[in-house]
Design a protein around this motif. Sequence first.
Motif, PDB file in Angstrom:
ATOM      1  N   LYS A   6      -5.718 -66.901  13.789  1.00 54.89           N
ATOM      2  CA  LYS A   6      -6.580 -65.738  14.010  1.00 54.89           C
ATOM      3  C   LYS A   6      -6.408 -64.662  12.953  1.00 54.89           C
ATOM      4  N   LYS A  58      -6.544 -65.251   6.383  1.00 53.90           N
ATOM      5  CA  LYS A  58      -7.645 -64.969   5.463  1.00 53.90           C
ATOM      6  C   LYS A  58      -7.744 -66.132   4.489  1.00 53.90           C
ATOM      7  N   LYS A  78     -14.919 -68.355   6.981  1.00 54.07           N
ATOM      8  CA  LYS A  78     -13.897 -67.954   7.944  1.00 54.07           C
ATOM      9  C   LYS A  78     -13.858 -69.000   9.058  1.00 54.07           C
ATOM     10  N   GLU A 101     -14.336 -69.962  12.822  1.00 51.93           N
ATOM     11  CA  GLU A 101     -15.164 -69.398  13.888  1.00 51.93           C
ATOM     12  C   GLU A 101     -15.309 -70.337  15.081  1.00 51.93           C
ATOM     13  N   THR A 121     -11.420 -68.132  17.120  1.00 52.12           N
ATOM     14  CA  THR A 121     -12.105 -66.926  16.668  1.00 52.12           C
ATOM     15  C   THR A 121     -11.260 -66.194  15.632  1.00 52.12           C
ATOM     16  N   ASN A 122     -11.843 -65.997  14.470  1.00 49.88           N
ATOM     17  CA  ASN A 122     -11.184 -65.274  13.384  1.00 49.88           C
ATOM     18  C   ASN A 122     -12.208 -64.317  12.784  1.00 49.88           C
ATOM     19  N   LYS A 123     -11.865 -63.040  12.719  1.00 55.04           N
ATOM     20  CA  LYS A 123     -12.805 -62.032  12.233  1.00 55.04           C
ATOM     21  C   LYS A 123     -12.673 -61.743  10.750  1.00 55.04           C
ATOM     22  N   TRP A 162     -13.142 -62.524   6.981  1.00 61.37           N
ATOM     23  CA  TRP A 162     -13.879 -63.322   6.008  1.00 61.37           C
ATOM     24  C   TRP A 162     -13.065 -63.464   4.729  1.00 61.37           C
TER      25      TRP A 162
END
Length: 428
Positions: free
Chosen positions: A233, A236, A307, A309, A313-315, A317
């Motif tokens: 999560k 990067k 990313k 998704e 869930t990873n916010k 980018w």
Amino acid sequence: MAHVTIIPVMLILSFFQRKTLFSASLASGQPDVVGALGLHNILQITKHESRVILSWNNNLTKEETEKYTVKYILSYKFFNTTHEREERLQGKEKIIRLQLHSGFNAKVKTQLFAKETEDVIKESGWTEFTYKAPPVYIQNLSCIIYNISFFNCTWHIKAEAPEDIQIFVSYSHVGKDFECQQYIKNTKKKNIGCHMKEMYFQPSRKINLNITIRDLRNNSRRLSYYKAFTPQKIEKLNPPINVSVSLENRSIKIHWKPPPTIGSARKKCFLYQVKITDRKIVDVTEEKYEYPFHKPAKKCAAQVRVKKEICITNKIWSEWSEPVFIHDEKTVDVMLLSLTLFCLLIFLGGLLICACRRYRCLEVITMPVPHPSDNIKTWLAADETHHQKQISMQMEMYSEVTMGIPEENGDENTQQQKCLKESGLEDL
């Protein structure tokens, strides 16, 4: 004395009233939500570093616990948040990790369920509790994993924090403890970040970040906080690799490959965004993208980022990939040919100019014809005068010879004409 005797009577009347309600609830099968039989909970708090152990007890009898299924509803909300968490538990204990919160509000109630039907027989009212933690002096904590094995955390120190504190961090992962390798400091030499490299993470195991705030004047005084992260999560990703773009049949076709990752590398786990010059950014779940171009631009660039998704869930980018440029093939051919000819002409012209300058060709070509001098003019005039005088004298001699010799003397006449021919006066 009357006041003393009233209380037992009220208790007896209350007991029979609740017994009647309990019997009615059993008969109807509906839960009694008015604290039937005096069902209530007693909450207790135990603080252990960055954890709070919340436990409770109730006044259920052994008979009731054997006859019914006992469950508890726990609801709690941290200070300065709007999200309220609710859990259904069968145990009488819950560990709440404060992380960077300064306290929470909690409430718990007990429910009895029929073992055969799982229907609610009765439940208690809410028992509420508020816990205030020691002050938290840091905020805006964020951590990321990048380049597979690099781990970075940063935070801000609140303005109300004492001057004599220092912040230290460590983390535990897969049963191992790690100290910060390199601290990032501000102008006051306070630690505001931590950088670590050559770390390896198991994506399914959490990273437990431990934050300790120490009083430099009194080393025994310290505050501890806790923050947990799931590696995938906070990862990067690097930009997509092997990005290629082409223009075929009036369509732009872009292909790429996903970057390395610490977690699952399945295709469905990635979400991509494609950016083309003068076009809107679009989301793509595959490793290719095709866009029709009815009027191809002379030049455009394409970039891709990614990313996690789908699987998790990873916010965060990735950065955009390096721009890859594409041109209209016909335009490129004409422009390339024109540019080549233009450069060739400039080269040949420059070469010709250099040669002419070296060998002074221009000076020879443009040199004016010189005028004759006065001496030459005088010499030419004198020579012409002398030539005319000589001709005049020869003509006079010819005239005299012609008049003095008879015509019958043919041989002599013929001989004289021969002499005249030799002297060039025959035509005269």
